[in-house]
Design a protein around this motif. Structure first.
Motif, PDB file in Angstrom:
ATOM      1  N   GLN A  29       0.821  -1.213   0.000  1.00  0.00           N
ATOM      2  CA  GLN A  29       0.000   0.000   0.000  1.00  0.00           C
ATOM      3  C   GLN A  29       0.856   1.264   0.000  1.00  0.00           C
ATOM      4  N   ASP A  30       2.055   1.170   0.539  1.00  0.00           N
ATOM      5  CA  ASP A  30       2.949   2.337   0.601  1.00  0.00           C
ATOM      6  C   ASP A  30       4.095   2.263  -0.404  1.00  0.00           C
ATOM      7  N   LEU A  31       4.175   1.177  -1.171  1.00  0.00           N
ATOM      8  CA  LEU A  31       5.296   0.976  -2.088  1.00  0.00           C
ATOM      9  C   LEU A  31       5.238   1.971  -3.254  1.00  0.00           C
ATOM     10  N   PRO A  32       6.360   2.631  -3.585  1.00  0.00           N
ATOM     11  CA  PRO A  32       6.364   3.545  -4.748  1.00  0.00           C
ATOM     12  C   PRO A  32       5.934   2.811  -6.023  1.00  0.00           C
ATOM     13  N   MET A  33       5.190   3.484  -6.861  1.00  0.00           N
ATOM     14  CA  MET A  33       4.641   2.868  -8.072  1.00  0.00           C
ATOM     15  C   MET A  33       5.719   2.273  -8.964  1.00  0.00           C
ATOM     16  N   LYS A  34       6.838   2.974  -9.079  1.00  0.00           N
ATOM     17  CA  LYS A  34       7.864   2.538 -10.035  1.00  0.00           C
ATOM     18  C   LYS A  34       8.501   1.209  -9.653  1.00  0.00           C
ATOM     19  N   LEU A  35       8.276   0.733  -8.417  1.00  0.00           N
ATOM     20  CA  LEU A  35       8.863  -0.538  -7.987  1.00  0.00           C
ATOM     21  C   LEU A  35       8.013  -1.745  -8.392  1.00  0.00           C
ATOM     22  N   PHE A  36       6.741  -1.510  -8.746  1.00  0.00           N
ATOM     23  CA  PHE A  36       5.869  -2.627  -9.081  1.00  0.00           C
ATOM     24  C   PHE A  36       6.339  -3.408 -10.322  1.00  0.00           C
ATOM     25  N   PRO A  37       6.655  -2.727 -11.450  1.00  0.00           N
ATOM     26  CA  PRO A  37       7.086  -3.494 -12.630  1.00  0.00           C
ATOM     27  C   PRO A  37       8.320  -4.364 -12.411  1.00  0.00           C
ATOM     28  N   PRO A  38       9.431  -3.825 -11.808  1.00  0.00           N
ATOM     29  CA  PRO A  38      10.597  -4.704 -11.606  1.00  0.00           C
ATOM     30  C   PRO A  38      10.312  -5.854 -10.646  1.00  0.00           C
ATOM     31  N   LEU A  55       0.898  -8.678  -6.101  1.00  0.00           N
ATOM     32  CA  LEU A  55       1.231  -7.453  -6.845  1.00  0.00           C
ATOM     33  C   LEU A  55       0.074  -7.022  -7.740  1.00  0.00           C
ATOM     34  N   VAL A  56      -0.604  -7.979  -8.349  1.00  0.00           N
ATOM     35  CA  VAL A  56      -1.751  -7.653  -9.198  1.00  0.00           C
ATOM     36  C   VAL A  56      -2.879  -7.053  -8.375  1.00  0.00           C
ATOM     37  N   GLU A  57      -3.109  -7.595  -7.187  1.00  0.00           N
ATOM     38  CA  GLU A  57      -4.184  -7.090  -6.322  1.00  0.00           C
ATOM     39  C   GLU A  57      -3.998  -5.609  -5.996  1.00  0.00           C
ATOM     40  N   TYR A  58      -2.750  -5.175  -5.911  1.00  0.00           N
ATOM     41  CA  TYR A  58      -2.462  -3.794  -5.510  1.00  0.00           C
ATOM     42  C   TYR A  58      -1.808  -3.001  -6.646  1.00  0.00           C
ATOM     43  N   TRP A  59      -2.049  -3.416  -7.872  1.00  0.00           N
ATOM     44  CA  TRP A  59      -1.425  -2.761  -9.032  1.00  0.00           C
ATOM     45  C   TRP A  59      -1.836  -1.293  -9.097  1.00  0.00           C
ATOM     46  N   PRO A  60      -0.872  -0.348  -9.163  1.00  0.00           N
ATOM     47  CA  PRO A  60      -1.208   1.075  -9.034  1.00  0.00           C
ATOM     48  C   PRO A  60      -1.463   1.819 -10.348  1.00  0.00           C
ATOM     49  N   VAL A  85      -6.446 -10.466 -10.204  1.00  0.00           N
ATOM     50  CA  VAL A  85      -7.485  -9.594 -10.766  1.00  0.00           C
ATOM     51  C   VAL A  85      -8.841  -9.909 -10.122  1.00  0.00           C
ATOM     52  N   GLY A  86      -9.120 -11.206  -9.915  1.00  0.00           N
ATOM     53  CA  GLY A  86     -10.374 -11.603  -9.276  1.00  0.00           C
ATOM     54  C   GLY A  86     -10.512 -11.036  -7.882  1.00  0.00           C
ATOM     55  N   THR A  87      -9.419 -11.059  -7.108  1.00  0.00           N
ATOM     56  CA  THR A  87      -9.440 -10.478  -5.765  1.00  0.00           C
ATOM     57  C   THR A  87      -9.655  -8.974  -5.838  1.00  0.00           C
ATOM     58  N   TRP A  88      -8.992  -8.329  -6.816  1.00  0.00           N
ATOM     59  CA  TRP A  88      -9.168  -6.875  -6.994  1.00  0.00           C
ATOM     60  C   TRP A  88     -10.634  -6.548  -7.268  1.00  0.00           C
ATOM     61  N   LYS A  90     -13.246  -8.053  -6.246  1.00  0.00           N
ATOM     62  CA  LYS A  90     -14.098  -8.273  -5.071  1.00  0.00           C
ATOM     63  C   LYS A  90     -13.983  -7.150  -4.059  1.00  0.00           C
ATOM     64  N   ARG A  91     -12.890  -6.407  -4.090  1.00  0.00           N
ATOM     65  CA  ARG A  91     -12.662  -5.369  -3.085  1.00  0.00           C
ATOM     66  C   ARG A  91     -13.647  -4.221  -3.255  1.00  0.00           C
ATOM     67  N   LYS A  92     -14.257  -3.818  -2.159  1.00  0.00           N
ATOM     68  CA  LYS A  92     -15.179  -2.682  -2.187  1.00  0.00           C
ATOM     69  C   LYS A  92     -14.423  -1.375  -2.007  1.00  0.00           C
ATOM     70  N   TYR A  93     -13.341  -1.424  -1.227  1.00  0.00           N
ATOM     71  CA  TYR A  93     -12.550  -0.224  -0.981  1.00  0.00           C
ATOM     72  C   TYR A  93     -11.204  -0.386  -1.655  1.00  0.00           C
ATOM     73  N   ARG A  94     -10.897   0.504  -2.606  1.00  0.00           N
ATOM     74  CA  ARG A  94      -9.651   0.408  -3.353  1.00  0.00           C
ATOM     75  C   ARG A  94      -8.940   1.757  -3.299  1.00  0.00           C
ATOM     76  N   PRO A  95      -8.147   2.022  -2.263  1.00  0.00           N
ATOM     77  CA  PRO A  95      -7.511   3.340  -2.135  1.00  0.00           C
ATOM     78  C   PRO A  95      -6.643   3.715  -3.315  1.00  0.00           C
ATOM     79  N   ARG A  96      -5.521   3.019  -3.518  1.00  0.00           N
ATOM     80  CA  ARG A  96      -4.621   3.359  -4.618  1.00  0.00           C
ATOM     81  C   ARG A  96      -4.879   2.474  -5.829  1.00  0.00           C
ATOM     82  N   MET A  97      -5.623   1.386  -5.616  1.00  0.00           N
ATOM     83  CA  MET A  97      -5.793   0.427  -6.692  1.00  0.00           C
ATOM     84  C   MET A  97      -6.983   0.732  -7.579  1.00  0.00           C
TER      85      MET A  97
END
Length: 476
Positions: A29-38, A55-60, A85-88, A90-97
């Protein structure tokens, strides 16, 4: 010797993080966006399916372009992506996602900007849709869109990833839109094809290949489905079998199939390969084309004189760049209509393929004045035509103004063959082709030129004279 560049600090950090599997939900939730791809790439390298799912669940980013991050993921990784993606979903609250709009599962050429800024083919398609379709598609933007190319060549060869994807999409039909830009349909039951098409958003389909779908009746049953693909740009009809004489029912089926084309107002590329039912119907087909074609490919088909004459009639050929008539026998036809057609498209035509048309000297002589006008050609192919040395020389002289040619394929002259067969006389082949090459060099400076014989009856390879001379396996 080139040394491999040492890994960057970011790559080393990603390798260490993935190897130790220390990421938690709060970290993501706090990870910088640019770190997700690597991290995503490294998780695939180390086969960490659970981390990929997380990582997919929290893809920014607005887009998850799988093809940019992984080349052909294995089944375990593919399932992990879909589970994430399926878990994403289902989430009702998606702050950064909450940004995620598109999951693209295709192996394609993307760049990081595509993922970050959200450029992808589907949006461009929506922008070009008629007003009514835009209104109908408004709610579609609130759904996650999942893109994948699909191929159903045969029920005998099941694609496990594709089967899993379709079942996954069906289970979540109310939460996402399954979008396919490139669709291949083969020898599959019509009922199964229709079930698949119900899952797809037809307005997103750009390319459709119907390959060995069976007889005319089966193809006719698919017409209502295809007519909904109103943004189709490329259509390929391949290997549609049947008799060469029509029953009244088959005539009605041909009419139904032709009625499809006026609805395809964005069609630019048409391929008809080994299809029997369009003989004596080409005029009707051309009249049904709403948009100007960029490429027309008719291969291994029998056409009549009336079909050839229809080329010269008034239809949307004003922007034609590519014409291929490979395997269409022209030796028994009067090719004057083709001459008039070539003259009409001379200002736009870039590639011309008349391979295996079995043309003789008399046919090619008729076409020569028209070919002279096609000065924008970049590629020509005359392989497998029965042309003498004299007429070939005439053809080469007439290419003087074709300075844009980068690929030229000519048949070896008839004189290189044995009188009683099509077996090649090696010495004569080398000598006559050298003379023809010299003729061409005196006219202009060619880039890539080959003179080729018919394929050998015994080893099925050609003798080629070009930058390098190669003989078929039997003569080496």
């Amino acid at each position: 010797m080139d040394l491999e560049a040492p890994p960057t600090l970011l790559q080393l950090a990603a390798q260490c993080t993935v190897r130790k599997e220390v990421l938690t939900i709060s970290d993501l939730q706090d990870l910088p966006m640019k770190l997700f791809p690597p991290l995503f790439k490294e998780a695939d390298i180390q086969r960490k399916a659970k981390m990929i799912k997380l990582l997919v669940e929290y893809w920014p980013y607005p887009r998850l372009l799988v093809g940019l991050l992984i080349v052909k993921p294995n089944l375990e990784t593919f399932q992990a992506i879909l589970e994430g993606v399926g878990t994403w979903l289902k989430r009702k609250y998606r702050p950064r996602m909450g940004k995620l709009q598109v999951v693209d599962l295709r192996n394609g050429h993307h760049d990081f900007w595509d993922m970050q800024a959200g450029r992808e083919g589907g949006d461009q398609l929506v922008e070009t849709m008629p007003e009514k379709q835009e209104v109908e598609g408004h709610s579609r933007r609130q759904h996650l869109r999942v893109f994948s190319d699909l191929s159903f060549k045969s029920s005998r060869h099941e694609d496990k990833q594709q089967t899993h994807l379709l079942q996954w999409a069906k289970d979540r039909e109310g939460f996402l839109h399954m979008c396919c830009e490139k669709l291949e349909i083969g020898a599959l039951e019509v009922s199964k094809v229709k079930k698949v098409l119900k899952l797809l958003q037809p307005e997103f389909i750009k390319e459709l290949e119907l390959n060995t779908v069976g007889n005319l009746s089966k193809l006719t049953k698919l017409v209502p489905c295809i007519s909904k693909m109103r943004n189709l740009q490329k259509l390929m009809l391949v290997r549609i079998f049947g008799r060469h004489t029509y029953t009244p029912l088959e005539e009605r089926n041909v009419t139904k199939i032709l009625s499809l084309f006026p609805k395809l107002s964005y069609l630019q590329h048409l391929t008809i390969d080994d299809v029997y039912f369009l003989r004596d119907h080409m005029n009707e087909l051309f009249r049904c084309l709403e948009a100007p074609l960029l490429s027309l490919t008719i291969t291994r088909c029998q056409i009549s004189q009336s079909d050839l004459e229809s080329f010269a009639q008034h239809w949307n050929y004003g922007q034609l760049k590519h014409l291929c008539l490979k395997g269409v026998c022209l030796s028994t036809l009067n090719v004057k209509p083709l001459k008039f057609f070539l003259e009409s498209v001379a200002d736009t035509l870039q590639t011309l393929e008349l391979e295996d048309c079995r043309m003789e000297d008399s046919n090619l002589r008729i076409l020569l004045p028209a070919l002279t006008k096609c000065t924008h050609l970049t590629s020509i192919n005359f392989y497998d035509n029965n042309i003498s040395r004299v007429v070939l020389q005439d053809l080469l002289h007439r290419t003087a103004n074709m300075s844009q040619l980068t690929m030229e394929l000519y048949p070896a002259p008839l004189e290189v063959y044995n009188v009683w067969s099509y077996y090649v006389q090696v010495e004569k082949f080398s000598r006559l082709c050298a003379e023809l090459m010299n003729t061409l060099i005196t006219v202009r400076q060619p880039k890539s030129v080959c003179f080729g014989t018919y394929s050998c009856y015994d080893c099925d390879t050609r003798c080629i004279y070009g930058n390098q001379t190669t003989f078929c396996e039997c003569l080496e």
